[in-house]
Every structure is written in C-alpha cells, then in structure tokens.
Design a protein around this motif. Structure first.
Motif, PDB file in Angstrom:
ATOM      1  N   ALA A  12       0.835  -1.211   0.000  1.00 29.69           N
ATOM      2  CA  ALA A  12       0.000   0.000   0.000  1.00 29.69           C
ATOM      3  C   ALA A  12       0.865   1.254   0.000  1.00 29.69           C
ATOM      4  N   ASN A  13       1.875   1.267   0.839  1.00 30.91           N
ATOM      5  CA  ASN A  13       2.748   2.446   0.894  1.00 30.91           C
ATOM      6  C   ASN A  13       3.546   2.643  -0.391  1.00 30.91           C
ATOM      7  N   ALA A  14       3.852   1.550  -1.079  1.00 34.07           N
ATOM      8  CA  ALA A  14       4.561   1.667  -2.355  1.00 34.07           C
ATOM      9  C   ALA A  14       3.632   2.176  -3.455  1.00 34.07           C
ATOM     10  N   ALA A  15       2.346   1.858  -3.364  1.00 34.62           N
ATOM     11  CA  ALA A  15       1.396   2.224  -4.416  1.00 34.62           C
ATOM     12  C   ALA A  15       0.782   3.603  -4.245  1.00 34.62           C
ATOM     13  N   VAL A  16       0.686   4.073  -2.994  1.00 38.06           N
ATOM     14  CA  VAL A  16      -0.035   5.317  -2.707  1.00 38.06           C
ATOM     15  C   VAL A  16       0.942   6.364  -2.184  1.00 38.06           C
ATOM     16  N   GLU A  17       1.036   7.462  -2.904  1.00 38.43           N
ATOM     17  CA  GLU A  17       1.961   8.527  -2.526  1.00 38.43           C
ATOM     18  C   GLU A  17       1.535   9.177  -1.219  1.00 38.43           C
ATOM     19  N   ARG A  18       2.467   9.311  -0.298  1.00 37.73           N
ATOM     20  CA  ARG A  18       2.235  10.016   0.967  1.00 37.73           C
ATOM     21  C   ARG A  18       2.548  11.489   0.715  1.00 37.73           C
ATOM     22  N   ILE A  19       1.624  12.365   1.070  1.00 32.31           N
ATOM     23  CA  ILE A  19       1.814  13.795   0.827  1.00 32.31           C
ATOM     24  C   ILE A  19       1.731  14.577   2.132  1.00 32.31           C
ATOM     25  N   ASP A  20       2.284  15.774   2.105  1.00 34.56           N
ATOM     26  CA  ASP A  20       2.204  16.638   3.271  1.00 34.56           C
ATOM     27  C   ASP A  20       1.038  17.608   3.117  1.00 34.56           C
ATOM     28  N   MET A  21       0.843  18.424   4.132  1.00 37.52           N
ATOM     29  CA  MET A  21      -0.301  19.330   4.152  1.00 37.52           C
ATOM     30  C   MET A  21      -0.250  20.335   2.999  1.00 37.52           C
ATOM     31  N   ALA A  22       0.923  20.839   2.673  1.00 29.64           N
ATOM     32  CA  ALA A  22       1.035  21.821   1.581  1.00 29.64           C
ATOM     33  C   ALA A  22       0.560  21.214   0.262  1.00 29.64           C
ATOM     34  N   ARG A  23       0.982  20.000  -0.014  1.00 28.64           N
ATOM     35  CA  ARG A  23       0.547  19.324  -1.250  1.00 28.64           C
ATOM     36  C   ARG A  23      -0.942  19.015  -1.192  1.00 28.64           C
ATOM     37  N   ALA A  24      -1.448  18.640  -0.015  1.00 32.59           N
ATOM     38  CA  ALA A  24      -2.873  18.358   0.129  1.00 32.59           C
ATOM     39  C   ALA A  24      -3.697  19.597  -0.185  1.00 32.59           C
ATOM     40  N   VAL A  25      -3.294  20.729   0.326  1.00 33.56           N
ATOM     41  CA  VAL A  25      -4.005  21.988   0.066  1.00 33.56           C
ATOM     42  C   VAL A  25      -4.002  22.290  -1.431  1.00 33.56           C
ATOM     43  N   GLU A  26      -2.880  22.035  -2.080  1.00 37.82           N
ATOM     44  CA  GLU A  26      -2.776  22.252  -3.525  1.00 37.82           C
ATOM     45  C   GLU A  26      -3.759  21.353  -4.286  1.00 37.82           C
ATOM     46  N   VAL A  27      -3.791  20.070  -3.944  1.00 43.04           N
ATOM     47  CA  VAL A  27      -4.681  19.121  -4.618  1.00 43.04           C
ATOM     48  C   VAL A  27      -6.148  19.466  -4.341  1.00 43.04           C
ATOM     49  N   LEU A  28      -6.456  19.834  -3.112  1.00 43.21           N
ATOM     50  CA  LEU A  28      -7.827  20.219  -2.775  1.00 43.21           C
ATOM     51  C   LEU A  28      -8.242  21.460  -3.556  1.00 43.21           C
ATOM     52  N   GLY A  29      -7.316  22.378  -3.748  1.00 35.41           N
ATOM     53  CA  GLY A  29      -7.586  23.588  -4.519  1.00 35.41           C
ATOM     54  C   GLY A  29      -7.870  23.310  -5.982  1.00 35.41           C
ATOM     55  N   GLN A  30      -7.469  22.136  -6.445  1.00 38.50           N
ATOM     56  CA  GLN A  30      -7.710  21.729  -7.829  1.00 38.50           C
ATOM     57  C   GLN A  30      -8.941  20.822  -7.936  1.00 38.50           C
ATOM     58  N   GLY A  31      -9.774  20.824  -6.889  1.00 36.04           N
ATOM     59  CA  GLY A  31     -11.004  20.032  -6.920  1.00 36.04           C
ATOM     60  C   GLY A  31     -10.905  18.657  -6.306  1.00 36.04           C
TER      61      GLY A  31
END
Length: 125
Positions: A12-31
């Motif tokens: 699971a950890n190899a398949a799913v990228e772990r992101i930090d809060m800054a990246r999460a905010v960026e992705v959320l901002g893109q819908g």
C-alpha cells in the motif's frame, strides 16, 4: 499465497503517494476530495477535517464501485482523492484499494493529527 499485514502495508505504501499538508491543500484547490476513512465513533470523538467527506474503511469498496447502487457520487475516477485516518495505515490500505479499482490520483495524507498539526480546520466533535 497468504499475506501478512506488514506485506499489505508495504504494498500500500509503495502504491499510494504520501503527501504533506502543503501538497494536500494544492490538490484540494484543484477540486480534490478529502476523504476520512475512520469509523463513525472516531469522528464523534474528535470531529473531522473541515470539508472532509466520510466513508468508513469497511464500506469503501461498496461506495467506490460505480456499478453498485451504493456508489457515492463524490468518488469519481477522474477526481484526485486524499485519504486520512487516525495514523495513516488505513488510509494507505484504502488508497491501494481505490487504485486497484481504477482510481488514478490517490494520495495518503496520513492521520487526522497530520491535518490538525498542518493547520487544517476541524468541524464537529
């Protein structure tokens, strides 16, 4: 061939990228969709990330399959999904499941504490 939890977590950890809060905010901002996969009792105790959608890990398959009547329309294969749970383990497993089901952009934020420590707002409790 049987698998151990350790092996499932490694996959699971190899398949799913772990992101930090800054990246999460960026992705959320893109819908993107912020998805809480904790159990209902956990949400009642701590609240959830403001704006997060909730589907418990145990029901995810049934809500993610667009051929089932129980499909949740918030889950779309063309929409980025950021998962979190209590510590990150269930989010990783849920993320791999979604990837196996054809969801392409799936990320693991980790635990609810990562959201809070990253400055994210909390709703309800």
């Amino acid at each position: 061939m049987s698998l151990t939890v350790k092996e499932m977590m490694e996959a699971a950890n190899a398949a799913v990228e772990r992101i930090d809060m800054a990246r999460a905010v960026e992705v959320l901002g893109q819908g993107g969709l912020l998805l809480d996969v904790r159990d209902g009792a956990e949400l009642q105790k701590t609240g959830r990330a403001a704006g997060a959608h909730h589907i418990s890990r145990g029901m995810l398959e049934f809500h993610a399959d667009d051929e089932l009547q129980s499909h949740d329309p918030e889950l779309r294969k063309d929409r980025p999904i950021i998962l979190y749970c209590a510590a990150g383990g269930r989010a990783a497993l849920a993320g791999k499941l979604l990837k196996d089901m054809g969801y392409a952009q799936v990320y693991n934020l980790g635990g609810f504490k990562d959201w809070v420590e990253g400055g994210g707002d909390v709703a309800g409790s």
